[in-house]
Write an enzyme that holds these catalytic residues in place. Structure first.
Site, PDB file in Angstrom:
ATOM      1  N   GLY A   1       3.850   6.861   8.052  1.00 29.98           N
ATOM      2  CA  GLY A   1       4.784   6.708   7.680  1.00 29.98           C
ATOM      3  C   GLY A   1       5.741   5.837   7.929  1.00 29.98           C
TER       4      GLY A   1
ATOM      5  N   HIS B   1       0.932  -0.782  -0.053  1.00 31.38           N
ATOM      6  CA  HIS B   1      -0.109   0.259  -0.384  1.00 31.38           C
ATOM      7  C   HIS B   1       0.912   1.692   0.182  1.00 31.38           C
ATOM      8  CE1 HIS B   1       0.680   0.027   4.634  1.00 31.38           C
ATOM      9  NE2 HIS B   1       0.256   0.946   3.957  1.00 31.38           N
TER      10      HIS B   1
ATOM     11  N   SER C   1       4.651   3.064   8.054  1.00 28.64           N
ATOM     12  CA  SER C   1       4.825   1.564   7.306  1.00 28.64           C
ATOM     13  C   SER C   1       5.478   0.806   6.047  1.00 28.64           C
ATOM     14  CB  SER C   1       2.946   1.732   6.434  1.00 28.64           C
ATOM     15  OG  SER C   1       1.676   1.773   7.309  1.00 28.64           O
TER      16      SER C   1
ATOM     17  N   ASP D   1      -0.068  -7.473   1.527  1.00 29.37           N
ATOM     18  CA  ASP D   1       0.397  -6.261   1.894  1.00 29.37           C
ATOM     19  C   ASP D   1       1.895  -6.186   1.079  1.00 29.37           C
ATOM     20  OD1 ASP D   1       0.223  -3.220   1.752  1.00 29.37           O
ATOM     21  OD2 ASP D   1      -0.790  -3.179   3.730  1.00 29.37           O
TER      22      ASP D   1
ATOM     23  N   LEU E   1      -5.561 -30.012   1.803  1.00 25.02           N
ATOM     24  CA  LEU E   1      -5.840 -30.713   2.655  1.00 25.02           C
ATOM     25  C   LEU E   1      -6.664 -31.131   1.233  1.00 25.02           C
ATOM     26  CD1 LEU E   1      -6.931 -30.600   5.782  1.00 25.02           C
ATOM     27  CD2 LEU E   1      -4.605 -31.362   5.370  1.00 25.02           C
TER      28      LEU E   1
END
Length: 403
Positions: free
Chosen positions: A219, A110, A221, A141, A288
Site C-alpha cells: 500500500g 505495478h 508503493s 516500475d 559507449l
C-alpha cells in the site's frame, strides 16, 4: 527515649533519601533536550518532521484501481463461452503524490498495471476523483497519472536531488500501508546500493536504489520518500521479505525506493503519453557502443589460462563509429565456450580489453558502469582504466546516444 531516637534517625534517613531521589530525577530531566515553546512541547527533531507532514502531506494521495477482466483464450468454435470464463475484475490500492498544479501524479507501474478504472482520494476528503494513466515505463516500475480534481486539492511536492543524499540522513515515508490512509513513518537512508533486483526488470535499467529502514508495507508503493527539507528523494517501491524475496510481505526493516533523479529523466516522455520499453530507454541513453561480460562469469581456470584479471568487464564487441571505437577499445580475436549455471553454453572472448574502473569506480557488474555513464552530462567524458594483455592504460571516452 531510645524509641524517639530511632524514629528521629529514620526520619533523617528518609529525608536524605528523598533529597537524593529528587536530585537524581531533576538532574536527569535537565539532560533532556528542551521543548520548543508554542508547538505543543515538540522537540527540535520532532518539529522538523511535523512541519514536513503538515506542509506536504496533502500532496500524498490514495490510489484505487479496478483491473480489467482478463480474457480467456479458447480454441476455435468455443468463443461463445469466453465471456463466462473471464477472470473477474480485481481491486487494488497504492500510493502516489502530486507533482504539479496540472494534476500529474507519480506512482509505481505495478500499482496501476492492468487498470480499467483509477480513482484518487486526497487526505481528509472521502470523495474519489477520476484519474487516467498518462504514460508509463514498466522497466523502471514508473507511471504518471493525471487526476481530474479541483485546483485547491493539488499540493505539489518538491522533487529533490537524489545524487546528493547521504547514508544516515533522515528519511520520511508517506503512503497508505494496508489501506490505512495517510500514514507517516520515519527512519534513515540505510544505504545507496546497486539494485539487488528489487525494482524493475532484469535489464539493469535501474542501476542503483535507495535503501531505507522507514517502515514500508503493501500500500506504500508509489508514495514519496522525503528528506529533512521535505523534498522527494525517491519513490517507495519494494521491500525485502524475511524469506529473501521482494514482494508484498510485512516490512522487515529493508525497503527500497526508486531514486528521484532517475524518475526526472523520463518525466517529459511520460507527460507526452509514452509507454517506454526497455529497448527505447536504452536507445535514448548515452552509451559507449560496446557489449560486455563480467569476468565473474568466467571459470577461474579459464581466467588463469589466459592471465585475465579476477574482476572487470571483458569487451565482447565494439560498434562501428561508436565512442568506444573512436577511443581505441579493442574486441577479442580469440574465444572460448563456458557453461552457465542454467546449463546454457556461452561464447566469450579471452583476449579483448577488460574495463577495470570507470571514473575510479571498480567495475564488477554492467550496472556499475551504467550508473557512471547515466550520471554524465552531454559531452562529458568518462575515464576508463583498461587492462590490455597484461598492462593497464587509461582511455577517455565521451558517451553518446547511439541510434
Amino acid at each position: 527515649m531510645n524509641l524517639f531516637r530511632s524514629f528521629l534517625g529514620f526520619l533523617v534517613l528518609s529525608l536524605m533519601a528523598g533529597a537524593v531521589l529528587w536530585w537524581g530525577i531533576s538532574s536527569g530531566q535537565r539532560t533532556q533536550a528542551p521543548a520548543l515553546p508554542g508547538d505543543g512541547g515538540l522537540l527540535e527533531y520532532e518539529r522538523n518532521t511535523v512541519e514536513i507532514v503538515e506542509r506536504y502531506g496533502d500532496g500524498v494521495v490514495f490510489v484505487s484501481v479496478v483491473t480489467r477482466p482478463q480474457e480467456v483464450q479458447l480454441p476455435p468454435g468455443f468463443e461463445f463461452f469466453a465471456p463466462f470464463l473471464q477472470a473477474p475484475p480485481r481491486e487494488g490500492a497504492g500510493s502516489g503524490f502530486v507533482i504539479d498544479q496540472e494534476g500529474h501524479i507519480l506512482t509505481n507501474h505495478h500499482v496501476v498495471e492492468g487498470a480499467g478504472r483509477i480513482t484518487v482520494k486526497f487526505h481528509g476528503d472521502p470523495k474519489e476523483y477520476q484519474a487516467r494513466l498518462v504514460g508509463s515505463a514498466p522497466p523502471l516500475d514508473l507511471a504518471l497519472l493525471k487526476v481530474n480534481a479541483p485546483r485547491e486539492k493539488l499540493v505539489p511536492l518538491v522533487l529533490g536531488d537524489s545524487d546528493r543524499i547521504r547514508v544516515g540522513q533522515k528519511a520520511i515515508a508517506m503512503g497508505n500501508p494496508f489501506g490505512l490512509e495517510f500514514t507517516v513513518t520515519q527512519g534513515i537512508v540505510s544505504a545507496i546500493r546497486e539494485n539487488p533486483g528489487a525494482i524493475g526488470d532484469d535489464s539493469g535499467l535501474v542501476p542503483q536504489v535507495i535503501q531505507t529502514d522507514a517502515a514500508i508495507n503493501p500500500g506504500n508503493s508509489g508514495g514519496p520518500l522525503l528528506n529533512s527539507r521535505g523534498e522527494v528523494i525517491g519513490i517507495n517501491t519494494a521491500i525485502l521479505t524475511p524469506t529473501g524475496q521482494f514482494g508484498a510481505a510485512q516490512f522487515a526493516g529493508v525497503g527500497f525506493a526508486l531514486p528521484i533523479n532517475l524518475v526526472k529523466q523520463y518525466l517529459p516522455d511520460l507527460k507526452a503519453g509514452k509507454t517506454l520499453t526497455a529497448a527505447e530507454i536504452i536507445r535514448n541513453r548515452p552509451r559507449l557502443g560496446v557489449s560486455l561480460i563480467p569476468l565473474s562469469v568466467y571459470p577461474e581456470s579459464l581466467r588463469k589460462q589466459y592471465g585475465l584479471p579476477e574482476t572487470g568487464l571483458m569487451v565482447q564487441e565494439v560498434e562501428r563509429n561508436s565512442p568506444a571505437q573512436k577511443a581505441g577499445l579493442r574486441p577479442p580475436t580469440r574465444y572460448a565456450y563456458i557453461q552457465l549455471p542454467t546449463g546454457e553454453t556461452l561464447q566469450v572472448g579471452v583476449d579483448g580489453d577488460v574495463l577495470l574502473k570507470a571514473d575510479g569506480v571498480p567495475l564488477t557488474s554492467i550496472a556499475q558502469l551504467r550508473q557512471v555513464l547515466y550520471g554524465k552530462k552531454p559531452g562529458e567524458a568518462v575515464s576508463l582504466e583498461v587492462w590490455r594483455q597484461g598492462r593497464t592504460l587509461t582511455l577517455k571516452v565521451v558517451p553518446q546516444v547511439l541510434r
